[in-house]
Design a protein around this motif. Sequence first.
Motif, PDB file in Angstrom:
ATOM      1  N   ASP A  12       0.822  -1.208   0.000  1.00 15.16           N
ATOM      2  CA  ASP A  12       0.000   0.000   0.000  1.00 15.16           C
ATOM      3  C   ASP A  12       0.857   1.259   0.000  1.00 15.16           C
ATOM      4  O   ASP A  12       1.700   1.454   0.875  1.00 15.16           O
ATOM      5  CB  ASP A  12      -0.921  -0.005   1.223  1.00 15.16           C
ATOM      6  N   GLY A  13       0.636   2.096  -1.003  1.00  9.54           N
ATOM      7  CA  GLY A  13       1.376   3.340  -1.112  1.00  9.54           C
ATOM      8  C   GLY A  13       2.695   3.214  -1.835  1.00  9.54           C
ATOM      9  O   GLY A  13       3.309   4.232  -2.181  1.00  9.54           O
ATOM     10  N   ASP A  17      -1.802   2.480  -5.223  1.00  7.14           N
ATOM     11  CA  ASP A  17      -2.068   3.822  -4.711  1.00  7.14           C
ATOM     12  C   ASP A  17      -3.323   3.810  -3.839  1.00  7.14           C
ATOM     13  O   ASP A  17      -4.360   4.376  -4.193  1.00  7.14           O
ATOM     14  CB  ASP A  17      -2.243   4.780  -5.889  1.00  7.14           C
ATOM     15  N   SER A  18      -3.203   3.192  -2.669  1.00  8.72           N
ATOM     16  CA  SER A  18      -4.368   2.911  -1.824  1.00  8.72           C
ATOM     17  C   SER A  18      -4.370   3.633  -0.487  1.00  8.72           C
ATOM     18  O   SER A  18      -5.363   3.558   0.246  1.00  8.72           O
ATOM     19  CB  SER A  18      -4.436   1.403  -1.555  1.00  8.72           C
ATOM     20  N   GLU A  19      -3.305   4.322  -0.136  1.00  7.62           N
ATOM     21  CA  GLU A  19      -3.206   4.856   1.220  1.00  7.62           C
ATOM     22  C   GLU A  19      -4.240   5.940   1.514  1.00  7.62           C
ATOM     23  O   GLU A  19      -4.779   6.005   2.623  1.00  7.62           O
ATOM     24  CB  GLU A  19      -1.800   5.399   1.481  1.00  7.62           C
ATOM     25  N   ARG A  20      -4.536   6.793   0.549  1.00  8.99           N
ATOM     26  CA  ARG A  20      -5.523   7.846   0.807  1.00  8.99           C
ATOM     27  C   ARG A  20      -6.900   7.243   1.080  1.00  8.99           C
ATOM     28  O   ARG A  20      -7.603   7.638   1.999  1.00  8.99           O
ATOM     29  CB  ARG A  20      -5.579   8.828  -0.365  1.00  8.99           C
ATOM     30  N   VAL A  88       0.815   2.714  -8.170  1.00  5.27           N
ATOM     31  CA  VAL A  88       1.547   3.948  -7.880  1.00  5.27           C
ATOM     32  C   VAL A  88       2.230   4.410  -9.176  1.00  5.27           C
ATOM     33  O   VAL A  88       2.831   3.597  -9.885  1.00  5.27           O
ATOM     34  CB  VAL A  88       2.597   3.701  -6.769  1.00  5.27           C
ATOM     35  N   ASP A 168       7.107   3.267   2.566  1.00  4.61           N
ATOM     36  CA  ASP A 168       6.601   4.638   2.630  1.00  4.61           C
ATOM     37  C   ASP A 168       6.149   5.031   4.034  1.00  4.61           C
ATOM     38  O   ASP A 168       5.552   6.092   4.201  1.00  4.61           O
ATOM     39  CB  ASP A 168       5.434   4.827   1.646  1.00  4.61           C
TER      40      ASP A 168
END
Length: 215
Positions: A12-13, A17-20, A88, A168
């Motif tokens: 993740d991240g 691109d899943s962190e948000r 990402v 990250d």
Amino acid sequence: MTGPGLVIFDNDGVLVDSERLANGILAELLTEAGLPYTFEETVRDFMGGSMVSMRQKAEAKLGSPLPVDLEDRYHERLFAGFAELQPVPGVREVLDRLDADGIRYCLASSGTHRRIHTALTTVGFWDRFEGRIFSAEDVAHGKPAPDLFLHATNTMGVKPADCVVVEDSPLGVAAANAAGMRVFGYAAMTDPAKLTEATAVFHNMTALPGLISAT
């Protein structure tokens, strides 16, 4: 490109691109449970950790148990949002470069195996990592303990000193350092000041192949 014996990617991240999305959902659920949290606060307190560690920290703050189904509702909302999930930016090209140069890589994530499988399948990365996926579910202690990374290197047959980790989160950087590995901190969403314990910090995936080749 020369490089290490193994590159270990967080998921993740770093790959997806899943962190948000994930941190926004977690903030909503904690607030609904009586523990007000903003997106920024969930990033600060929980990003990079497992759901087990999140529950422990949150319940300590709340002073009472969280709803027993919080994790189920979290994953339900998360997987619904994964329909629009993207890699990402630039990471596909990084993987292509590693493949072309014969550098081995794997994935070691605080997420569950189900979450990892869903995310990788959605973005088309499952075939690139199948059989080389390690989850916090596989070890007794998740990040920042070194267990997950050491489990990955032991399974892959590579010495920790010959590995580099791409992370990250401060928890992931701490875990890599504790495992005796070099670690590159990806600061696209994370405050670079929180990644200062990394071997190097970078802001764009285009910089990663150069960092890897210099190890």
